[in-house]
Design an enzyme around this catalytic site. Structure first.
Site, PDB file in Angstrom:
ATOM      1  N   ASP A  88       0.863  -1.177   0.000  1.00 52.99           N
ATOM      2  CA  ASP A  88       0.000   0.000   0.000  1.00 52.99           C
ATOM      3  C   ASP A  88       0.905   1.233   0.000  1.00 52.99           C
ATOM      4  OD1 ASP A  88      -2.247   1.551  -0.021  1.00 52.99           O
ATOM      5  OD2 ASP A  88      -3.132   0.727   1.802  1.00 52.99           O
ATOM      6  N   ASP A 123      -4.002   6.887  -3.794  1.00 49.93           N
ATOM      7  CA  ASP A 123      -5.412   7.251  -4.002  1.00 49.93           C
ATOM      8  C   ASP A 123      -5.933   7.972  -2.775  1.00 49.93           C
ATOM      9  OD1 ASP A 123      -5.040   4.226  -3.184  1.00 49.93           O
ATOM     10  OD2 ASP A 123      -6.934   4.850  -2.285  1.00 49.93           O
ATOM     11  N   CYS A 272     -12.549 -23.444  19.420  1.00 52.35           N
ATOM     12  CA  CYS A 272     -11.750 -23.588  18.204  1.00 52.35           C
ATOM     13  C   CYS A 272     -10.715 -24.661  18.489  1.00 52.35           C
ATOM     14  CB  CYS A 272     -11.096 -22.238  17.898  1.00 52.35           C
ATOM     15  SG  CYS A 272      -9.713 -22.293  16.745  1.00 52.35           S
TER      16      CYS A 272
HETATM   17  N1  GUN Z   1      -6.549   0.605   2.995  1.00 49.07           N
HETATM   18  C1  GUN Z   1      -7.824   0.618   3.419  1.00 49.07           C
HETATM   19  N2  GUN Z   1      -8.594   1.376   2.594  1.00 49.07           N
HETATM   20  C2  GUN Z   1      -7.783   1.840   1.635  1.00 49.07           C
HETATM   21  C3  GUN Z   1      -7.992   2.668   0.477  1.00 49.07           C
HETATM   22  O1  GUN Z   1      -9.090   3.133   0.191  1.00 49.07           O
HETATM   23  N3  GUN Z   1      -6.905   2.920  -0.321  1.00 49.07           N
HETATM   24  C4  GUN Z   1      -5.667   2.413  -0.018  1.00 49.07           C
HETATM   25  N4  GUN Z   1      -4.663   2.684  -0.843  1.00 49.07           N
HETATM   26  N5  GUN Z   1      -5.453   1.651   1.060  1.00 49.07           N
HETATM   27  C5  GUN Z   1      -6.497   1.365   1.872  1.00 49.07           C
HETATM   28 ZN    ZN Z   2      -8.106 -20.998  17.835  1.00 50.53          ZN
END
Ligand code: GUN
Ligand code: ZN
Length: 570
Positions: A88, A123, A272
């Site tokens: 990201d 973005d 679990c």
């Molecule tokens: N992580 C969570 N939401 C978003 C998003 O809208 N854009 C980006 N780039 N990372 C995110």
């Molecule tokens: Zn567990």
């Protein structure tokens, strides 16, 4: 490159391949904080067979030490992980703190330089419910950055869809992003909606976007990682999910289950069987030092999330994803309401939903009726068997009794309508339902019925030649060589045809599957899952098989199979 191997609803099992690395979807991408490895990627690989992770290039770039290491050794070495690494860009930080220090071009170049597999540009994640004008202005900036980033990167790039809760803007965003051309499409800024359990709003956004995107592009639902909601969004066509929740929740002593989140201190049992839950009681976990407790809870949270992905994939493979989702949405009323709202999108989902599945539909409650397959099948039965005597059916309304043991009409009911039909009517009307009005009589002319050991109709024979087999699993016909030849002469082109490039004709005859890129034409009235005739460019019969992809999807795919063939015509 992305190819599809199985479908149900808008959901699919696929393979995402990037160079020598690949992952099967739907997939979970654990979020790795490069500054703080609560669970190391190499451990995840060992414990969960993790083949894709997501980390944050903005965080790496902001630390002199990490930045230097990443530039020197590459991101795979930095994180000691040889699978797919998605990064990201700092956009999430932008959403949380309204400010990041780095321009779009620089963060994209940085991702190039550290060798990530899928990069993300900067973005703007516009929050829910902001005024249309603001959302639009921010989207325009996002689109400019998208173009800039595309010009700076040859490798895989995320084309993140924004537009806040304005579906018009989401659609516009998806169209414009498609035009620019990206390898993966995340749907952004849904985290605040998910945190407020606005699952219905997220479903509407996902569907708006899916309507505009190529089905050949994988879709990532950004910030969705709670196991409770995964199956619903897989059903709607999301392929990738990321989870920071596994560790964020663990820090608050929150214990994930497929039915929601529990507080560790309120649990008497750990319901679990993962290694953590087998070896500790809630009290023992609570008594641990914080760091160790967070680590173990994170492990459990990842375990249930990966387990859910596997359950979803198995349901999808069996053609039982709708049953599965109807079970899961009962975990929370807001999930249930989101599911009920899909009713309005039945026509759209129905275009992709297979009309033949491996598993009988299960009735789980009143909303089962809204599954698109029931509407597609009922419409088809009405068109093709409109003038035959009917019985009343609680789901299908009025229906020819001959169809009641064939998919999807063979749904289990409290009180079964009585079937009282001659065997000849039965085989003829099932064939009419499958292939068209009046086809059954001609397809089976001169044939005799043969039975299985338990006296069920098995095949239709012409002398000792098989024309068609009534498959026990779903009460539908598959065509043998003679049946294919007959259907081919009964139905004019393009009905029930998939036309392939002459170049691959020989390959298909020798039992090969039909790859999407060699399909020249396909009968648009068909559904995924149906029996089809494969023909060459001059309508010479090559064989038959079943459609894996839906007709409208085939032109988008450069890779993967469109028709699974059964046998050549010989
Ligand atoms: N992580 C969570 N939401 C978003 C998003 O809208 N854009 C980006 N780039 N990372 C995110
Ligand atoms: Zn567990």
């Amino acid at each position: 490159m992305f190819e599809v191997k199985a479908k149900d609803g808008l959901g699919r099992i696929g393979t995402l391949k990037i160079g020598k690395r690949s992952v099967e979807t739907p997939a979970l991408m654990p979020v790795i904080n490069p500054g703080k490895l609560t669970i190391k990627p190499s451990e995840m690989k060992k414990e969960f067979d993790t083949r894709i992770i997501i980390t944050n290039s903005y965080i790496i770039n902001s630390s002199e030490k990490l930045k230097g290491e990443a530039l020197r050794r590459g991101v795979h070495s930095l994180l000691d992980f040889d699978g797919i690494i998605v990064t990201d860009s700092g956009s999430f930080q932008l959403m949380q703190y309204q400010d990041v220090e780095i321009p779009n071009s620089e963060i994209v170049r940085f991702q190039n330089d550290i060798g990530v597999d899928v990069a993300t540009f900067l973005d703007i994640p516009t929050l829910p419910d902001v005024p249309y004008g603001k959302a639009k202005a921010e989207l325009m900036t996002t689109l400019e950055r998208a173009e800039e980033a595309r010009g700076l990167r040859e490798g895989y790039l995320n084309g993140t869809i924004q537009g806040s809760t304005h579906l018009r803007l989401r659609r516009m965003s998806a169209r414009r992003m498609s035009d620019i051309g990206f390898e993966v499409h995340p749907i952004g800024a849904v985290v605040p909606l998910l945190m407020q359990y606005r699952f219905r709003d997220v479903a509407e956004i996902v569907l708006s976007v899916k309507k505009e995107l190529s089905p050949a592009k994988p879709v990532h639902l950004f910030g969705a990682g709670h196991p409770m909601m995964l199956s619903l969004y897989v059903l709607l066509g999301c392929d990738l999910f990321d989870s920071a929740a596994y560790v964020l929740y663990a820090r608050d002593n929150r214990y994930m289950t497929v039915n929601g989140t529990k507080k560790l201190e309120e649990l008497a049992y750990l319901p679990c069987n993962c290694p953590v839950c087998r070896n500790y009681t809630p009290q023992e976990l609570m008594a641990l030092k914080e760091e160790e407790r967070v680590r173990l809870l994170s492990m459990h949270n990842l375990h249930v999330t990966y387990e859910e992905i596997k359950n979803i994939k198995e349901a999808l493979h069996e053609g039982a994803l709708w049953d599965f989702v109807e079970m899961r949405v009962r975990a929370h009323p807001k999930l249930y309401f989101a599911y009920k709202a899909l009713r309005r999108h039945g026509d759209f989902i129905g275009l992709s939903d297979p009309l033949v599945k491996r598993t009988t539909e299960f009735y789980t409650g009143p909303e089962t009726r809204q599954r698109p397959v029931f509407h597609s099948a009922a419409k088809r039965a009405e068109e093709r068997l409109g003038d035959v005597p009917k019985v009343r059916h609680p789901i299908f309304g009025k229906i020819a009794p001959e169809l009641l043991h064939s998919y999807p009409f063979n749904v289990e009911l409290d009180k079964e309508p009585k079937v009282n039909a001659s065997e000849w009517d039965l085989v003829v009307r099932i064939a009419d339902y499958q292939f068209g009005k009046g086809v059954g009589r001609r397809l089976f002319e001169g044939t005799s019925i043969s039975y299985s050991k338990n006296d069920r109709i098995r095949t239709l024979l012409l002398g000792d030649k098989v024309v068609a087999t009534l498959r026990a699993r779903d009460g539908l016909f598959i065509l043998a060589d003679e049946g294919q030849r007959r259907l081919h002469s009964i139905l004019p082109y393009p009905k029930y045809r998939v036309k392939v490039d002459n170049e691959v004709a020989e390959y298909v005859v020798s039992h090969g599957d039909v790859f999407a890129k060699f399909v020249k034409d396909v009968d648009k009235d068909l559904y995924s899952g149906e029996e089809v005739l494969v023909v060459d460019e001059n309508d010479n019969l090559l064989g038959s098989g079943w459609l894996l992809l839906s007709p409208h999807e085939i032109p988008y795919f450069k890779r993967g199979i469109a028709v699974k063939t059964r046998r050549g015509a010989k």
